[in-house]
Design an enzyme around this catalytic site. Structure first.
Site, PDB file in Angstrom:
ATOM      1  N   ARG A  59      42.341 103.934  24.454  1.00 22.52           N
ATOM      2  CA  ARG A  59      41.632 104.835  23.550  1.00 22.52           C
ATOM      3  C   ARG A  59      40.352 104.116  23.117  1.00 22.52           C
ATOM      4  NH1 ARG A  59      47.103 104.817  21.892  1.00 22.52           N
ATOM      5  NH2 ARG A  59      48.068 106.871  22.058  1.00 22.52           N
ATOM      6  N   LYS A  84      48.078 104.313  16.991  1.00 22.58           N
ATOM      7  CA  LYS A  84      48.930 105.507  16.847  1.00 22.58           C
ATOM      8  C   LYS A  84      50.404 105.163  17.051  1.00 22.58           C
ATOM      9  CE  LYS A  84      45.572 109.034  17.963  1.00 22.58           C
ATOM     10  NZ  LYS A  84      45.318 110.279  18.695  1.00 22.58           N
ATOM     11  N   HIS A 148      38.427 110.044  26.288  1.00 21.43           N
ATOM     12  CA  HIS A 148      39.868 110.203  26.531  1.00 21.43           C
ATOM     13  C   HIS A 148      40.171 110.587  27.980  1.00 21.43           C
ATOM     14  CE1 HIS A 148      43.495 109.722  24.209  1.00 21.43           C
ATOM     15  NE2 HIS A 148      44.038 110.743  24.846  1.00 21.43           N
ATOM     16  N   ARG A 151      41.571 107.611  29.787  1.00 19.87           N
ATOM     17  CA  ARG A 151      43.005 107.374  29.542  1.00 19.87           C
ATOM     18  C   ARG A 151      43.855 108.321  30.384  1.00 19.87           C
ATOM     19  NH1 ARG A 151      46.714 105.052  26.125  1.00 19.87           N
ATOM     20  NH2 ARG A 151      48.298 106.407  25.202  1.00 19.87           N
ATOM     21  N   HIS A 174      53.042 104.826  25.134  1.00 21.38           N
ATOM     22  CA  HIS A 174      53.647 106.003  24.512  1.00 21.38           C
ATOM     23  C   HIS A 174      55.037 105.665  23.988  1.00 21.38           C
ATOM     24  CE1 HIS A 174      51.077 108.794  27.279  1.00 21.38           C
ATOM     25  NE2 HIS A 174      50.436 108.510  26.170  1.00 21.38           N
ATOM     26  N   TYR A 183      51.487 113.678  33.202  1.00 27.14           N
ATOM     27  CA  TYR A 183      50.915 112.982  34.361  1.00 27.14           C
ATOM     28  C   TYR A 183      51.794 113.112  35.595  1.00 27.14           C
ATOM     29  CZ  TYR A 183      48.203 110.995  30.577  1.00 27.14           C
ATOM     30  OH  TYR A 183      47.409 110.849  29.472  1.00 27.14           O
TER      31      TYR A 183
END
Length: 196
Positions: A59, A84, A148, A151, A174, A183
């Protein structure tokens, strides 16, 4: 008094909620974008920023917060501090990236802690990264690029190479696999061989 409800656009209302526009760049498009980054006044730095954002699925805030102390050039490793509430991990640095880092660092004569700095010897801002990516894209005819997308392109690349969901999830930091499933669903490679 006008109705101030938050209403989705007609296009969004009529489209299937599972439909998404293409939100990644494929390998030839990434190569083109990196070529555009090299053409700027700070081409060595800008190329490295885009390369690392792509290769590590960074990010913008993660990229601008990389410190020199996060790099272990002797072992070709980087510590990725995810934001995050993401999973922070150590990742390898390959030869192309390692050479690009060394090239960039050889041009610096400061003792600042950040990897990416401006010409005023300050850490780069979110706005400066946005600008670098936008201008790099425009130079080579990629007009809808944003930070983004790099990413997403990393996730797409890993899925298209056949890596499993758990590896991609951990690589991108994640915590929840629902953020990674996209993905593996769009990876074109999984459909190869269906007709032959």
């Amino acid at each position: 008094m006008p109705n101030r409800r938050n209403v989705k656009s007609d296009q969004e209302k009529t489209s299937d909620s599972h439909e998404r526009v293409k939100d990644f760049l494929n390998e030839p498009e990434i190569d083109l974008l990196l070529k555009g980054a090299k053409q700027g006044r700070h081409g060595v730095r800008d190329y490295l920023i885009l390369l690392m954002m792509y290769r590590h699925g960074l990010r913008v805030s993660e990229a601008i917060n990389i410190k020199l102390s996060d790099l272990n050039l002797k072992q070709s490793r980087i510590w990725i501090k995810r934001l995050k509430n993401g999973l922070s991990v150590e990742q390898p640095i390959d030869g192309i990236e390692l050479r690009a880092i060394k090239r960039y660092l050889s041009k610096r004569d400061d003792s600042l802690p950040w990897l990416f700095i401006s010409e005023r010897n300050q850490p780069l801002t979110r706005q400066s990264i946005n600008y670098i990516i936008k201008v790099s894209g425009k130079r080579v005819g990629l007009n809808s690029v944003h930070p983004h997308i790099l990413r997403h392109s990393c996730g797409y690349y890993l899925a298209n190479k056949g890596y499993d969901l758990r590896l991609i999830q951990d690589y991108l930091g994640h915590r929840d696999p629902k953020h990674t499933v996209h993905y593996t669903r769009i990876a074109g490679k999984r459909f190869e061989g269906i007709w032959g």
